[in-house]
Design a protein around this motif. Structure first.
Motif, PDB file in Angstrom:
ATOM      1  N   UNK A 342       0.839  -1.203   0.000  1.00  0.00           N
ATOM      2  CA  UNK A 342       0.000   0.000   0.000  1.00  0.00           C
ATOM      3  C   UNK A 342       0.871   1.249   0.000  1.00  0.00           C
ATOM      4  N   UNK A 343       1.882   1.275   0.871  1.00  0.00           N
ATOM      5  CA  UNK A 343       2.752   2.447   0.980  1.00  0.00           C
ATOM      6  C   UNK A 343       3.480   2.712  -0.341  1.00  0.00           C
ATOM      7  N   UNK A 344       4.073   1.654  -0.917  1.00  0.00           N
ATOM      8  CA  UNK A 344       4.839   1.811  -2.159  1.00  0.00           C
ATOM      9  C   UNK A 344       3.930   2.268  -3.308  1.00  0.00           C
ATOM     10  N   UNK A 345       2.751   1.692  -3.414  1.00  0.00           N
ATOM     11  CA  UNK A 345       1.831   2.069  -4.489  1.00  0.00           C
ATOM     12  C   UNK A 345       1.304   3.486  -4.302  1.00  0.00           C
ATOM     13  N   UNK A 346       1.178   3.944  -3.047  1.00  0.00           N
ATOM     14  CA  UNK A 346       0.807   5.338  -2.783  1.00  0.00           C
ATOM     15  C   UNK A 346       1.837   6.294  -3.376  1.00  0.00           C
ATOM     16  N   UNK A 347       3.089   5.874  -3.412  1.00  0.00           N
ATOM     17  CA  UNK A 347       4.158   6.714  -3.948  1.00  0.00           C
ATOM     18  C   UNK A 347       4.299   6.558  -5.466  1.00  0.00           C
ATOM     19  N   UNK A 348       3.411   5.780  -6.081  1.00  0.00           N
ATOM     20  CA  UNK A 348       3.440   5.617  -7.530  1.00  0.00           C
ATOM     21  C   UNK A 348       4.349   4.503  -8.004  1.00  0.00           C
ATOM     22  N   UNK A 349       4.818   3.640  -7.095  1.00  0.00           N
ATOM     23  CA  UNK A 349       5.711   2.550  -7.480  1.00  0.00           C
ATOM     24  C   UNK A 349       5.066   1.188  -7.311  1.00  0.00           C
ATOM     25  N   UNK A 350       5.900   0.149  -7.295  1.00  0.00           N
ATOM     26  CA  UNK A 350       5.409  -1.201  -7.060  1.00  0.00           C
ATOM     27  C   UNK A 350       6.490  -1.972  -6.290  1.00  0.00           C
ATOM     28  N   UNK A 351       6.098  -3.087  -5.686  1.00  0.00           N
ATOM     29  CA  UNK A 351       7.019  -3.925  -4.924  1.00  0.00           C
ATOM     30  C   UNK A 351       6.877  -5.370  -5.386  1.00  0.00           C
ATOM     31  N   UNK A 352       8.000  -6.090  -5.480  1.00  0.00           N
ATOM     32  CA  UNK A 352       7.958  -7.483  -5.907  1.00  0.00           C
ATOM     33  C   UNK A 352       9.155  -8.225  -5.331  1.00  0.00           C
ATOM     34  N   UNK A 353       9.141  -9.543  -5.462  1.00  0.00           N
ATOM     35  CA  UNK A 353      10.218 -10.353  -4.893  1.00  0.00           C
ATOM     36  C   UNK A 353      10.746 -11.335  -5.928  1.00  0.00           C
ATOM     37  N   UNK A 354      12.045 -11.531  -5.912  1.00  0.00           N
ATOM     38  CA  UNK A 354      12.704 -12.553  -6.721  1.00  0.00           C
ATOM     39  C   UNK A 354      13.375 -13.499  -5.725  1.00  0.00           C
ATOM     40  N   UNK A 355      13.037 -14.779  -5.754  1.00  0.00           N
ATOM     41  CA  UNK A 355      13.498 -15.678  -4.702  1.00  0.00           C
ATOM     42  C   UNK A 355      13.722 -17.086  -5.216  1.00  0.00           C
TER      43      UNK A 355
END
Length: 369
Positions: A342-355
């Motif tokens: 939610x926080x990252x998308x509020x700033x106009x970005x996205x979050x993801x994981x490579x694992x």
């Protein structure tokens, strides 16, 4: 979620022409139930009418008027934040030459009607703008109502979570006392059962605390300030007190830029804390770095911990979702990563994981400059 019906007011049209007979003619062409008409016989009078009335949906504006022509009136209206979104149709006897038409559009007109007027064309165009006006009005009203409802829901979640926190803390304190009672400790079965209850209650307390944080995320309006990301991450790494077998390394000098520091700090703290908490290696390693993109920074937090199975990578960012990894199931509430999303998308970005399962994970997130 039901939104109450919107009360639709009349469609108000401002007619502007220095000749009274033209104003009467336009009104006769456009008169229709549910419409109101305002009239102005000069540019100055038109500006006064617009400032006096809040719900003007369309302006039919003559171009050739003494003192102030229609182009100048449109320019003034479009420069004012309060009036810049009102639709304007120029009505003119000027030449159809491209230069005049383009000048009209350049000054903010949405359409251009040539005198003598074709009655059917005028009516059809005004009907379109009337429908567009009410569609925009309904959308704006619906968004306002949804925002009000969302704020009520956020407040409700906060109040419920806060009210649950206090009695639950008392329960945990009592369980702690009972758990340490010599008679309970002497009975292996009772001690084990009470330990399970204590563990479940503690997890519920963590979930309530996470809900409190979750409910205030969109309500908190953080100040934009100059942020030294490198110093911030160094301080966070020290304050989290990583065990001696876990090394935290910042791979390069992180950027300094203006942003919502508290929000960015929250994302880094959560990711670094998770990397420490769930690391299962004898020699734990956490690496932090970034890549400078066109309009954003792409930060990452990499660890050599247990990793995340491919089928779980999309699930971990959903509310209350936890993975099947038994080492994390006992302590995870399934809220933390959703909160970061939610926080990252509020700033106009996205979050993801490579694992890779068993080898570690790299969490990436974008942050607008």
């Amino acid at each position: 979620m039901n939104i109450p019906p919107i009360q639709q007011h009349d469609f108000t049209i401002l007619l502007v022409d220095d000749r009274p007979e033209n104003l009467l003619s336009l009104e006769e062409i456009l008169i229709k139930q549910g419409r109101q008409f305002l009239k102005a016989n000069s540019g100055n009078e038109a500006l006064k009418q617009v400032l006096k009335h809040d719900h003007i949906g369309l302006i039919m504006l003559d171009v050739q008027m003494p003192e102030m022509d229609g182009f100048e009136v449109a320019r003034i209206l479009k420069s004012n934040p309060r009036t810049k979104d009102i639709s304007i149709i120029f009505v003119t006897a000027l030449s159809r030459e491209e230069q005049y038409v383009l000048k009209g559009f350049a000054e903010g007109a949405v359409d251009y009607l040539q005198k003598p007027l074709d009655i059917n064309v005028v009516r059809a165009k005004v009907n379109v703008f009337e429908q567009l006006y009410f569609n925009q009005y309904r959308l704006k009203t619906a968004l306002t109502e949804l925002d009000r409802i969302n704020k009520q829901l956020e407040k409700f979640v906060y109040i419920v979570s806060h009210d649950l926190k206090s009695p639950l803390s008392s329960v945990i304190m009592m369980l702690e006392l009972i758990k340490n009672d010599p008679y309970i400790k002497a009975d292996a079965e009772s001690s084990e059962n009470l330990g399970m209850v204590y563990q479940a209650t503690s997890r519920l307390s963590e979930m309530i605390m996470a809900l409190l944080e979750y409910s205030t995320t969109s309500l908190s309006q953080q100040t934009v300030e100059e942020t030294n990301t490198h110093s911030m991450v160094e301080e966070l790494a020290a304050l989290l007190f990583p065990p001696k077998h876990i090394q935290i390394q910042i791979l390069q000098t992180l950027p300094i830029f203006r942003t919502r520091r508290v929000k960015l700090e929250q994302v880094f703290q959560n990711l670094i804390s998770n990397a420490i908490k769930y690391n299962d290696k004898a020699n734990g390693r956490i690496e932090i770095g970034y890549t400078d993109r066109d309009n954003h920074y792409e930060f990452f937090v990499r660890d050599n911990g247990p990793g995340i199975a491919e089928e779980d990578r999309s699930r971990i960012f959903r509310l209350f979702e936890i993975t099947d990894n038994t080492s994390t199931r006992d302590s995870s509430t399934g809220i933390g990563l959703n909160l970061l999303k939610i926080i990252v998308e509020e700033q106009g970005g996205r979050i993801w994981v490579d694992s890779t399962k068993g080898e570690g994970s790299t969490f990436f997130f974008q942050w607008m400059k």
